[in-house]
Design an enzyme around this catalytic site. Structure first.
Site, PDB file in Angstrom:
ATOM      1  N   HIS A  75       0.331  -0.935  -0.307  1.00 25.65           N
ATOM      2  CA  HIS A  75      -0.570  -0.187   0.061  1.00 25.65           C
ATOM      3  C   HIS A  75       0.721   1.370   0.443  1.00 25.65           C
ATOM      4  O   HIS A  75       2.249   1.057   0.058  1.00 25.65           O
ATOM      5  CB  HIS A  75      -0.869   0.177   1.098  1.00 25.65           C
ATOM      6  CG  HIS A  75      -0.091   0.215   2.326  1.00 25.65           C
ATOM      7  ND1 HIS A  75       0.514   0.530   3.103  1.00 25.65           N
ATOM      8  CD2 HIS A  75      -0.075  -1.458   3.558  1.00 25.65           C
ATOM      9  CE1 HIS A  75       1.326   0.430   4.365  1.00 25.65           C
ATOM     10  NE2 HIS A  75       0.619  -1.635   4.378  1.00 25.65           N
TER      11      HIS A  75
ATOM     12  N   LEU B  86      -2.334   3.500   7.331  1.00 20.81           N
ATOM     13  CA  LEU B  86      -2.253   2.240   6.513  1.00 20.81           C
ATOM     14  C   LEU B  86      -1.737   0.676   7.317  1.00 20.81           C
ATOM     15  O   LEU B  86      -0.771   0.854   8.000  1.00 20.81           O
ATOM     16  CB  LEU B  86      -1.794   3.295   5.689  1.00 20.81           C
ATOM     17  CG  LEU B  86      -1.794   3.627   4.975  1.00 20.81           C
ATOM     18  CD1 LEU B  86      -1.307   3.855   3.276  1.00 20.81           C
ATOM     19  CD2 LEU B  86      -3.862   3.648   4.208  1.00 20.81           C
TER      20      LEU B  86
ATOM     21  N   GLN C 259       7.275   3.291  11.256  1.00 20.19           N
ATOM     22  CA  GLN C 259       7.009   4.018  13.037  1.00 20.19           C
ATOM     23  C   GLN C 259       5.872   3.108  13.620  1.00 20.19           C
ATOM     24  O   GLN C 259       5.626   3.178  14.747  1.00 20.19           O
ATOM     25  CB  GLN C 259       6.908   5.747  12.928  1.00 20.19           C
ATOM     26  CG  GLN C 259       8.750   5.466  12.871  1.00 20.19           C
ATOM     27  CD  GLN C 259       9.106   7.106  13.108  1.00 20.19           C
ATOM     28  OE1 GLN C 259       7.425   8.404  13.034  1.00 20.19           O
ATOM     29  NE2 GLN C 259       9.774   7.558  13.316  1.00 20.19           N
ATOM     30  N   LYS C 260       5.015   2.461  12.536  1.00 15.91           N
ATOM     31  CA  LYS C 260       3.828   1.896  12.556  1.00 15.91           C
ATOM     32  C   LYS C 260       3.758   1.186  14.035  1.00 15.91           C
ATOM     33  O   LYS C 260       3.612   0.946  15.214  1.00 15.91           O
ATOM     34  CB  LYS C 260       2.603   1.533  11.927  1.00 15.91           C
ATOM     35  CG  LYS C 260       1.366   1.139  12.482  1.00 15.91           C
ATOM     36  CD  LYS C 260       0.517   1.447  11.502  1.00 15.91           C
ATOM     37  CE  LYS C 260       0.687   0.487  10.541  1.00 15.91           C
ATOM     38  NZ  LYS C 260       0.507  -1.311  10.662  1.00 15.91           N
TER      39      LYS C 260
ATOM     40  N   SER D  53      -1.880  -3.189   5.661  1.00 15.34           N
ATOM     41  CA  SER D  53      -2.244  -4.471   5.083  1.00 15.34           C
ATOM     42  C   SER D  53      -3.382  -5.144   5.392  1.00 15.34           C
ATOM     43  O   SER D  53      -4.172  -6.108   5.427  1.00 15.34           O
ATOM     44  CB  SER D  53      -1.189  -5.507   4.802  1.00 15.34           C
ATOM     45  OG  SER D  53       0.006  -5.407   4.008  1.00 15.34           O
ATOM     46  N   ARG D  54      -3.741  -5.476   6.627  1.00 17.24           N
ATOM     47  CA  ARG D  54      -4.675  -5.514   7.859  1.00 17.24           C
ATOM     48  C   ARG D  54      -6.077  -5.069   7.558  1.00 17.24           C
ATOM     49  O   ARG D  54      -6.625  -5.671   8.101  1.00 17.24           O
ATOM     50  CB  ARG D  54      -3.714  -6.063   9.272  1.00 17.24           C
ATOM     51  CG  ARG D  54      -2.894  -7.445   9.511  1.00 17.24           C
ATOM     52  CD  ARG D  54      -3.140  -7.584   9.947  1.00 17.24           C
ATOM     53  NE  ARG D  54      -2.187  -9.011  10.730  1.00 17.24           N
ATOM     54  CZ  ARG D  54      -0.839  -8.581  11.176  1.00 17.24           C
ATOM     55  NH1 ARG D  54       0.228  -8.630  11.480  1.00 17.24           N
ATOM     56  NH2 ARG D  54      -0.517 -10.314  10.793  1.00 17.24           N
TER      57      ARG D  54
ATOM     58  N   HIS E 282       3.647   1.161   2.441  1.00 11.49           N
ATOM     59  CA  HIS E 282       5.446   0.705   1.766  1.00 11.49           C
ATOM     60  C   HIS E 282       5.714   1.176   0.674  1.00 11.49           C
ATOM     61  O   HIS E 282       7.320   1.274   0.576  1.00 11.49           O
ATOM     62  CB  HIS E 282       4.530  -1.153   0.999  1.00 11.49           C
ATOM     63  CG  HIS E 282       4.195  -2.058   1.653  1.00 11.49           C
ATOM     64  ND1 HIS E 282       3.146  -2.156   1.969  1.00 11.49           N
ATOM     65  CD2 HIS E 282       4.954  -2.958   3.232  1.00 11.49           C
ATOM     66  CE1 HIS E 282       2.690  -3.351   3.071  1.00 11.49           C
ATOM     67  NE2 HIS E 282       3.767  -3.103   3.575  1.00 11.49           N
TER      68      HIS E 282
ATOM     69  N   GLN F  27       7.341 -15.326  12.962  1.00 10.54           N
ATOM     70  CA  GLN F  27       6.299 -14.384  13.529  1.00 10.54           C
ATOM     71  C   GLN F  27       5.192 -14.229  13.678  1.00 10.54           C
ATOM     72  O   GLN F  27       4.685 -13.834  14.330  1.00 10.54           O
ATOM     73  CB  GLN F  27       6.970 -13.022  13.358  1.00 10.54           C
ATOM     74  CG  GLN F  27       6.125 -12.618  12.468  1.00 10.54           C
ATOM     75  CD  GLN F  27       7.084 -11.257  11.503  1.00 10.54           C
ATOM     76  OE1 GLN F  27       8.285 -11.292  10.601  1.00 10.54           O
ATOM     77  NE2 GLN F  27       6.250  -9.842  11.259  1.00 10.54           N
TER      78      GLN F  27
HETATM   79  O1  PAF Z   1       6.791  -5.137   9.443  1.00  8.66           O
HETATM   80  C1  PAF Z   1       6.866  -6.333   9.021  1.00  8.66           C
HETATM   81  O2  PAF Z   1       6.513  -6.029   7.864  1.00  8.66           O
HETATM   82  C2  PAF Z   1       7.941  -8.081   8.712  1.00  8.66           C
HETATM   83  O3  PAF Z   1       7.452  -7.788  10.897  1.00  8.66           O
HETATM   84  C3  PAF Z   1       8.485  -7.749   8.567  1.00  8.66           C
HETATM   85  C4  PAF Z   1      10.359  -6.428   9.383  1.00  8.66           C
HETATM   86  C5  PAF Z   1       8.512  -7.602   7.286  1.00  8.66           C
HETATM   87  C6  PAF Z   1       9.720  -9.206   8.849  1.00  8.66           C
HETATM   88  O4  PAF Z   1       8.936 -10.169   8.360  1.00  8.66           O
END
Ligand code: PAF
Length: 282
Positions: free
Chosen positions: A34, A184, A148-149, A186-187, A37, A61
């Site tokens: 979006h 913004l 920074q979000k 993606s979720r 990014h 993660q």
């Molecule tokens: O912020 C993210 O999108 C993810 O945590 C990252 C930094 C790409 C690591 O997978």
């Protein structure tokens, strides 16, 4: 733009660029690009000769029951957007190429991962640190840009880089928002129409809290309770995971507000867990 799927091939290319004296910039992402990014890419582009963007939904993660399988994706759209930002290398690895079946090495910064998102996502930041450390080794960046979000993520990555003497400059980019203030993410795509219409209240509440603190409130618990009441009134469909005031570097809850403080929230809105924050200078 070249698309790499093989980590070693990408690493060879980045090592070559560095040997040639070129400055490499990195934007790590999980895709579904979006405007946030794209702003990170613009920011990195200005500071480097070769721009690498990684697109990898990092399984380690995500905790059990989180949205790993449902995480939104649109590879063709992402490829076009990356191309429009003059990305030199788009890295899209398979999980099996990033993690060997007997992968056994983890990087973590537990001190900074206890509160905020770390409290309800106990393995999250270990997964983030491990993949980001791997991406640094693969891409050898001079500079890497993060939003920074995810303030806690940024603070943890800065600490990891400092503690491990990783030679990369970390740049934090301000939060990119919709016109109505929603950060913004993606979720945001998980939000129903009704939830989306209500979600700007997250930012509005943070702004009111900042006014209150700037107006003299120095008790962090009272400030957090004020925001909880505000959300109960303006965002009844939101379920706060946390509303906490922390010190911006150490991510420890503060009691008395005596210096810069970060007010951070995570709100569950239906299927979407939305985070936002505001840095308040007093
Ligand atoms: O912020 C993210 O999108 C993810 O945590 C990252 C930094 C790409 C690591 O997978």
């Amino acid at each position: 733009m070249h698309i790499y799927t093989d980590p070693k091939e990408l690493q060879r290319q980045c090592l070559f660029w560095r040997r040639e004296g070129l400055r490499v910039g990195l934007v790590p992402t999980m895709g579904y690009f979006h405007a946030g990014h794209l702003a990170l890419m613009d920011c990195a582009r200005k500071q480097c000769d070769r721009l690498v963007v990684t697109l990898f939904v990092n399984p380690v993660q995500f905790g059990a029951g989180e949205d790993l399988d449902k995480y939104p994706h649109d590879f063709d759209g992402d490829k076009d957007k990356a191309e429009s930002k003059k990305v030199d290398a788009l890295f899209v690895p398979m999980s099996r190429d990033m993690y060997a079946p007997d992968h056994a090495t983890w990087v973590e910064v537990p001190e900074l991962a206890t509160h905020l998102c770390g409290a309800s996502r106990p393995i999250h930041f270990r997964g983030v640190c491990t993949v980001v450390a791997k991406l640094f080794m693969l891409t050898q960046p001079n500079v890497a840009v993060f939003g920074q979000k995810d303030w806690q993520q940024l603070a943890i990555i800065r600490r990891m880089v400092r503690d491990l003497d990783i030679p990369v400059e970390i740049v934090g980019h301000e939060i990119v928002r919709e016109a109505d203030g929603l950060a913004l993410s993606s979720r945001n795509t998980y939000l129903t129409e009704e939830e989306r219409a209500a979600a700007p209240a997250i930012r509005q509440g943070l702004l009111k809290l900042a006014d209150k603190v700037r107006g003299g409130e120095r008790d962090a618990d009272k400030a957090a309770a004020f925001l909880a009441e505000e959300y109960a009134r303006t965002l009844p469909m939101g379920r706060p995971d946390y509303i906490t005031l922390v010190d911006p570097d150490g991510i420890r809850p503060v009691k008395a507000i005596e210096g810069p403080v970060l007010a951070a929230v995570a709100i569950q809105m239906g299927k979407a867990r939305l985070i936002d924050n505001i840095l308040i200078e007093v």
